[in-house]
Design an enzyme around this catalytic site. Structure first.
Site, PDB file in Angstrom:
ATOM      1  N   GLY A   8       0.357  -1.125  -0.412  1.00 53.36           N
ATOM      2  CA  GLY A   8       0.049  -0.046  -0.211  1.00 53.36           C
ATOM      3  C   GLY A   8       0.997   1.535   0.165  1.00 53.36           C
ATOM      4  O   GLY A   8       2.250   1.237  -0.569  1.00 53.36           O
ATOM      5  N   CYS A   9       0.182   2.255   0.083  1.00 55.27           N
ATOM      6  CA  CYS A   9       1.063   3.903   0.545  1.00 55.27           C
ATOM      7  C   CYS A   9       2.342   3.470   1.111  1.00 55.27           C
ATOM      8  O   CYS A   9       2.505   3.249   2.146  1.00 55.27           O
ATOM      9  CB  CYS A   9       0.401   4.704   0.906  1.00 55.27           C
ATOM     10  N   PHE A  10       3.182   4.169   0.573  1.00 52.07           N
ATOM     11  CA  PHE A  10       4.093   3.280   0.962  1.00 52.07           C
ATOM     12  C   PHE A  10       4.533   4.622   2.424  1.00 52.07           C
ATOM     13  O   PHE A  10       5.807   3.840   3.164  1.00 52.07           O
ATOM     14  CB  PHE A  10       5.703   3.858  -0.004  1.00 52.07           C
TER      15      PHE A  10
ATOM     16  N   HIS B 278      -1.856   2.758   7.326  1.00 54.05           N
ATOM     17  CA  HIS B 278      -1.275   1.094   8.163  1.00 54.05           C
ATOM     18  C   HIS B 278      -0.725   1.625   9.590  1.00 54.05           C
ATOM     19  O   HIS B 278      -0.956   2.831   9.895  1.00 54.05           O
ATOM     20  CB  HIS B 278       0.675   1.273   7.029  1.00 54.05           C
TER      21      HIS B 278
END
Length: 164
Positions: free
Chosen positions: A12-14, A155
């Site tokens: 997902g989004c880093f 996250h």
């Protein structure tokens, strides 16, 4: 001579992945970027097929590839195809980019452990992809949540207890 190693993952989004990994024991450095795609010199606006990934430099005397993967499976949902939170598309896929047969075997073992734990509602769909070139993201994406603590992330630690 440095004995540090590197691991390459995408979940997902880093930004969120980097923020959580940077403070883990044994993690020396993190860098966000693009991996596993179709073009050279990808950018945030042009990275077809690439995942938003993270390069993790770690000290193998303090942590291991398997422990990195264990934490990886606790901070993102590995059972959704091409999606984390509100982010959708192959850029947000769950992937492990193995560099050799040993890493591939360890990734398969950890995936089996995660599936057998039945902590997630579904089966792990994380792809195992051979390492390809890692392209660092633009400077504005590096350490993003350190600079913008209220920035977006999907996250977080979903499980307190490790899988392994």
């Amino acid at each position: 001579m440095s004995t540090n190693k590197k691991a390459y993952i995408a979940g997902g989004c880093f930004w969120g992945m980097e923020d959580l990994f940077r403070v883990r024991p044994g993690i020396i450095d993190t860098e966000v970027g693009y991996i596993g795609g179709d073009n050279e010199h990808p950018t945030y606006r042009n990275h077809p097929g690439h995942a938003e990934g993270i390069e993790i430099t770690y000290d193998p005397n303090v942590t291991s590839f398997k422990h990195i993967l264990d934490y990886f499976f606790r901070i993102h949902n590995p059972t959704t195809v091409d999606q984390q939170g509100n982010d959708m598309g192959s850029s947000y896929r769950s992937a492990i980019f193995f560099q050799n047969d040993e890493e591939k075997a360890e990734a398969e073992e950890v995936i089996s452990i995660v599936n057998n734990s039945q902590r997630w509602d579904g089966e792990v769909v994380t792809t195992l992809e051979p390492y390809s070139k890692f392209w660092p993201a633009e400077p504005e994406h590096q350490d993003y949540l350190l600079r913008k603590p209220d920035g977006y992330t999907c996250h977080y630690e979903r499980f307190d207890q490790p899988f392994i």
